[in-house]
Design a protein around this motif. Structure first.
Motif, PDB file in Angstrom:
ATOM      1  N   GLY A 170       2.507  -0.494  -8.381  1.00  0.00           N
ATOM      2  CA  GLY A 170       2.404   0.709  -9.200  1.00  0.00           C
ATOM      3  C   GLY A 170       1.723   1.847  -8.466  1.00  0.00           C
ATOM      4  O   GLY A 170       2.091   3.025  -8.628  1.00  0.00           O
ATOM      5  N   ALA A 171       0.730   1.513  -7.643  1.00  0.00           N
ATOM      6  CA  ALA A 171       0.035   2.544  -6.867  1.00  0.00           C
ATOM      7  C   ALA A 171       0.996   3.250  -5.923  1.00  0.00           C
ATOM      8  O   ALA A 171       0.885   4.458  -5.687  1.00  0.00           O
ATOM      9  CB  ALA A 171      -1.119   1.924  -6.081  1.00  0.00           C
ATOM     10  N   MET A 172       1.966   2.515  -5.407  1.00  0.00           N
ATOM     11  CA  MET A 172       2.955   3.131  -4.527  1.00  0.00           C
ATOM     12  C   MET A 172       3.887   4.061  -5.309  1.00  0.00           C
ATOM     13  O   MET A 172       4.292   5.119  -4.808  1.00  0.00           O
ATOM     14  CB  MET A 172       3.759   2.051  -3.803  1.00  0.00           C
ATOM     15  CG  MET A 172       2.978   1.375  -2.680  1.00  0.00           C
ATOM     16  SD  MET A 172       2.679   2.493  -1.277  1.00  0.00           S
ATOM     17  CE  MET A 172       4.195   2.253  -0.339  1.00  0.00           C
ATOM     18  N   LYS A 181      -2.704   7.242  -0.067  1.00  0.00           N
ATOM     19  CA  LYS A 181      -3.064   7.546  -1.454  1.00  0.00           C
ATOM     20  C   LYS A 181      -3.041   6.294  -2.321  1.00  0.00           C
ATOM     21  O   LYS A 181      -3.889   6.123  -3.207  1.00  0.00           O
ATOM     22  CB  LYS A 181      -2.116   8.608  -2.015  1.00  0.00           C
ATOM     23  CG  LYS A 181      -2.304   9.988  -1.399  1.00  0.00           C
ATOM     24  CD  LYS A 181      -1.355  11.006  -2.014  1.00  0.00           C
ATOM     25  CE  LYS A 181      -1.567  12.389  -1.413  1.00  0.00           C
ATOM     26  NZ  LYS A 181      -0.605  13.386  -1.972  1.00  0.00           N
ATOM     27  N   ALA A 182      -2.085   5.408  -2.060  1.00  0.00           N
ATOM     28  CA  ALA A 182      -2.028   4.153  -2.817  1.00  0.00           C
ATOM     29  C   ALA A 182      -3.262   3.304  -2.521  1.00  0.00           C
ATOM     30  O   ALA A 182      -3.841   2.674  -3.418  1.00  0.00           O
ATOM     31  CB  ALA A 182      -0.758   3.389  -2.466  1.00  0.00           C
ATOM     32  N   GLU A 183      -3.695   3.306  -1.274  1.00  0.00           N
ATOM     33  CA  GLU A 183      -4.891   2.544  -0.905  1.00  0.00           C
ATOM     34  C   GLU A 183      -6.132   3.094  -1.605  1.00  0.00           C
ATOM     35  O   GLU A 183      -7.037   2.326  -1.983  1.00  0.00           O
ATOM     36  CB  GLU A 183      -5.067   2.563   0.613  1.00  0.00           C
ATOM     37  CG  GLU A 183      -4.029   1.720   1.343  1.00  0.00           C
ATOM     38  CD  GLU A 183      -4.114   1.818   2.855  1.00  0.00           C
ATOM     39  OE1 GLU A 183      -3.541   0.959   3.533  1.00  0.00           O
ATOM     40  OE2 GLU A 183      -4.751   2.788   3.361  1.00  0.00           O
ATOM     41  N   GLN A 184      -6.192   4.394  -1.795  1.00  0.00           N
ATOM     42  CA  GLN A 184      -7.332   4.985  -2.504  1.00  0.00           C
ATOM     43  C   GLN A 184      -7.408   4.463  -3.945  1.00  0.00           C
ATOM     44  O   GLN A 184      -8.497   4.234  -4.470  1.00  0.00           O
ATOM     45  CB  GLN A 184      -7.219   6.507  -2.494  1.00  0.00           C
ATOM     46  CG  GLN A 184      -7.455   7.133  -1.127  1.00  0.00           C
ATOM     47  CD  GLN A 184      -7.175   8.631  -1.113  1.00  0.00           C
ATOM     48  OE1 GLN A 184      -6.936   9.252  -2.157  1.00  0.00           O
ATOM     49  NE2 GLN A 184      -7.169   9.235   0.074  1.00  0.00           N
ATOM     50  N   LEU A 185      -6.262   4.252  -4.569  1.00  0.00           N
ATOM     51  CA  LEU A 185      -6.258   3.693  -5.927  1.00  0.00           C
ATOM     52  C   LEU A 185      -6.744   2.251  -5.914  1.00  0.00           C
ATOM     53  O   LEU A 185      -7.544   1.848  -6.765  1.00  0.00           O
ATOM     54  CB  LEU A 185      -4.858   3.784  -6.533  1.00  0.00           C
ATOM     55  CG  LEU A 185      -4.388   5.176  -6.949  1.00  0.00           C
ATOM     56  CD1 LEU A 185      -2.919   5.151  -7.355  1.00  0.00           C
ATOM     57  CD2 LEU A 185      -5.235   5.716  -8.101  1.00  0.00           C
ATOM     58  N   CYS A 186      -6.257   1.457  -4.959  1.00  0.00           N
ATOM     59  CA  CYS A 186      -6.702   0.060  -4.875  1.00  0.00           C
ATOM     60  C   CYS A 186      -8.191  -0.036  -4.555  1.00  0.00           C
ATOM     61  O   CYS A 186      -8.884  -0.965  -5.003  1.00  0.00           O
ATOM     62  CB  CYS A 186      -5.898  -0.691  -3.815  1.00  0.00           C
ATOM     63  SG  CYS A 186      -4.187  -1.037  -4.273  1.00  0.00           S
ATOM     64  N   ILE A 195      -9.203  -5.900  -3.906  1.00  0.00           N
ATOM     65  CA  ILE A 195      -8.522  -4.875  -3.116  1.00  0.00           C
ATOM     66  C   ILE A 195      -7.415  -5.522  -2.280  1.00  0.00           C
ATOM     67  O   ILE A 195      -6.304  -4.988  -2.154  1.00  0.00           O
ATOM     68  CB  ILE A 195      -9.509  -4.124  -2.207  1.00  0.00           C
ATOM     69  CG1 ILE A 195     -10.500  -3.323  -3.057  1.00  0.00           C
ATOM     70  CG2 ILE A 195      -8.772  -3.201  -1.242  1.00  0.00           C
ATOM     71  CD1 ILE A 195     -11.639  -2.707  -2.251  1.00  0.00           C
ATOM     72  N   GLY A 196      -7.708  -6.701  -1.715  1.00  0.00           N
ATOM     73  CA  GLY A 196      -6.709  -7.397  -0.903  1.00  0.00           C
ATOM     74  C   GLY A 196      -5.468  -7.765  -1.702  1.00  0.00           C
ATOM     75  O   GLY A 196      -4.332  -7.630  -1.221  1.00  0.00           O
ATOM     76  N   GLY A 201       0.702  -5.676  -2.998  1.00  0.00           N
ATOM     77  CA  GLY A 201       1.750  -4.916  -3.677  1.00  0.00           C
ATOM     78  C   GLY A 201       2.119  -3.654  -2.933  1.00  0.00           C
ATOM     79  O   GLY A 201       3.298  -3.257  -2.882  1.00  0.00           O
ATOM     80  N   ILE A 202       1.123  -3.000  -2.326  1.00  0.00           N
ATOM     81  CA  ILE A 202       1.384  -1.772  -1.563  1.00  0.00           C
ATOM     82  C   ILE A 202       2.385  -2.035  -0.449  1.00  0.00           C
ATOM     83  O   ILE A 202       3.403  -1.342  -0.305  1.00  0.00           O
ATOM     84  CB  ILE A 202       0.079  -1.211  -0.972  1.00  0.00           C
ATOM     85  CG1 ILE A 202      -0.809  -0.620  -2.067  1.00  0.00           C
ATOM     86  CG2 ILE A 202       0.379  -0.155   0.101  1.00  0.00           C
ATOM     87  CD1 ILE A 202      -2.136  -0.084  -1.552  1.00  0.00           C
TER      88      ILE A 202
END
Length: 363
Positions: A170-172, A181-186, A195-196, A201-202
């Motif tokens: 979903g972050a992607m 940006k997706a990593e910032q959400l995770c 986080i891992g 999913g990313i």
């Protein structure tokens, strides 16, 4: 005298009748309107039932998705997921793409129940690596008006790894496939393990975009991937790096046409040796083992042989661990030790027993 005259009269009448029969035109006049042209009640062509079993010679990702979404719309997600599981058993090649199809069912369920995660999860099924749950979570996050707030709420106070994996997908979507940006959400989870799981999913979404989404395909960094082996994994923050390496073999295998060139699996194991550090090499090797099992679930002995032929001795154990990991994810249990390992022989069997149960959330 009267009798002969009567006989002659009767004979005359008889001959007249015969003449009339012979000369009368007995052909019936046919109406100018043909029966075929008359308005008749023709029953409508029956539409195929959404619940009727359909077994084409070979499913594709799009035809299977369309069939099962129609099933879900007509009945409920439980029926569609059960049908998906049945098809994966009868046509093992469907395992190559059943996970993203299960994602699509999660999207459709959320739409059917007007955004209610609770109602959609009433039909939760772990078939195809829990893709249904992932699809629900990624779609819900994509619909959120405030993703930064909701990213840590959707999975509840005690999130499972599988749910967090869905959040990563979903972050992607929310970031329009911008990895940073997706990593910032995770990162908002704070806990390194969570986080891992989100990172999985990313990078699965990065390396295996929806084949029917031109935007996703366009954003795939094909040029960089071609120019730099294992891009973008070496550049990732340490907490995200392992997941990146694990899923990178998806792209390698797809671009090397693994379906028609089975040697691509061995080439992927050699490709993994190009990672700049041991952790990267190990994660890539395990990811390749996972793909070997996923794409060849019906022939585990052949799968193990690919791992045993790895170019480096140390890769064999890690590759077999990848086989075990995907086996357990696919069957949503820890049965590899009792169902997979006994099918193998020699060192492969011993390595399998060492790796089992070895279950994880990574598809």
């Amino acid at each position: 005298m009267g009798r002969p005259l009567a006989l002659l009269a009767a004979l005359g009448i008889f001959l007249a009748g015969v003449w009339a029969v012979a000369t009368t035109p007995w052909t019936v006049a046919v109406a100018t309107t043909s029966v075929d042209a008359l308005p008749v009640a023709v029953p409508p062509t029956p539409r195929p039932s959404a619940t009727a079993p359909v077994t084409p010679a070979a499913w594709t990702r799009s035809t299977l998705r369309d069939h099962l979404v129609a099933e879900l719309d007509a009945t409920d997600p439980g029926r569609a997921l059960a049908e998906l599981e049945r098809i994966t058993v009868s046509q093992p090649q469907v395992n190559d793409f059943c996970h993203p199809v299960a994602h699509d069912l999660g999207h459709a369920a959320l739409e059917k129940y007007h955004g209610s995660v609770t109602q959609a999860l009433n039909y939760s099924n772990d078939v195809c690596g829990s893709g249904y749950l992932h699809g629900i979570m990624e779609e819900k996050l994509a619909q959120s008006a405030d993703p930064e707030r909701d990213v840590t709420r959707l999975c509840g106070p005690s999130p499972t790894g599988s749910c967090l994996h869905g959040i990563g997908h979903g972050a992607m979507f929310v970031s329009h496939l911008d990895v940073a940006k997706a990593e910032q959400l995770c990162d908002r989870f704070g806990d390194r393990g969570q986080i891992g799981s989100c990172a999985e999913g990313i990078f699965m979404q990065l390396f295996e975009p929806d084949e029917d989404d031109p935007t996703a395909l366009a954003k795939l960094p094909a040029a960089q991937l071609a120019a730099e082996p294992l891009y973008p994994c070496p550049e990732q923050p340490s907490v995200f790096r392992s997941a990146c390496y694990f899923y990178a073999p998806i792209y390698f295998l797809q671009t090397h046409d693994y379906v028609h060139h089975q040697e691509a699996f061995g080439q992927s194991l050699r490709w993994c040796l190009g990672a700049p550090d041991q952790d990267g090499r190990d994660s890539c090797t395990k990811g390749t083992g996972s793909r070997i099992m996923k794409y060849n679930l019906e022939r585990p002995v052949w799968d193990a042989a690919q791992c045993m032929a790895a170019p480096r001795d140390g890769q064999r154990q890690i590759c077999v661990a990848g086989l075990v990991s995907y086996w357990n994810v696919n069957y949503h249990d820890t049965s590899a030790r009792t169902r997979l390992c006994p099918q193998l022989a020699g060192e492969a069997r011993d390595l399998c027993r060492t790796a089992a149960p070895g279950s994880g959330t990574a598809d």
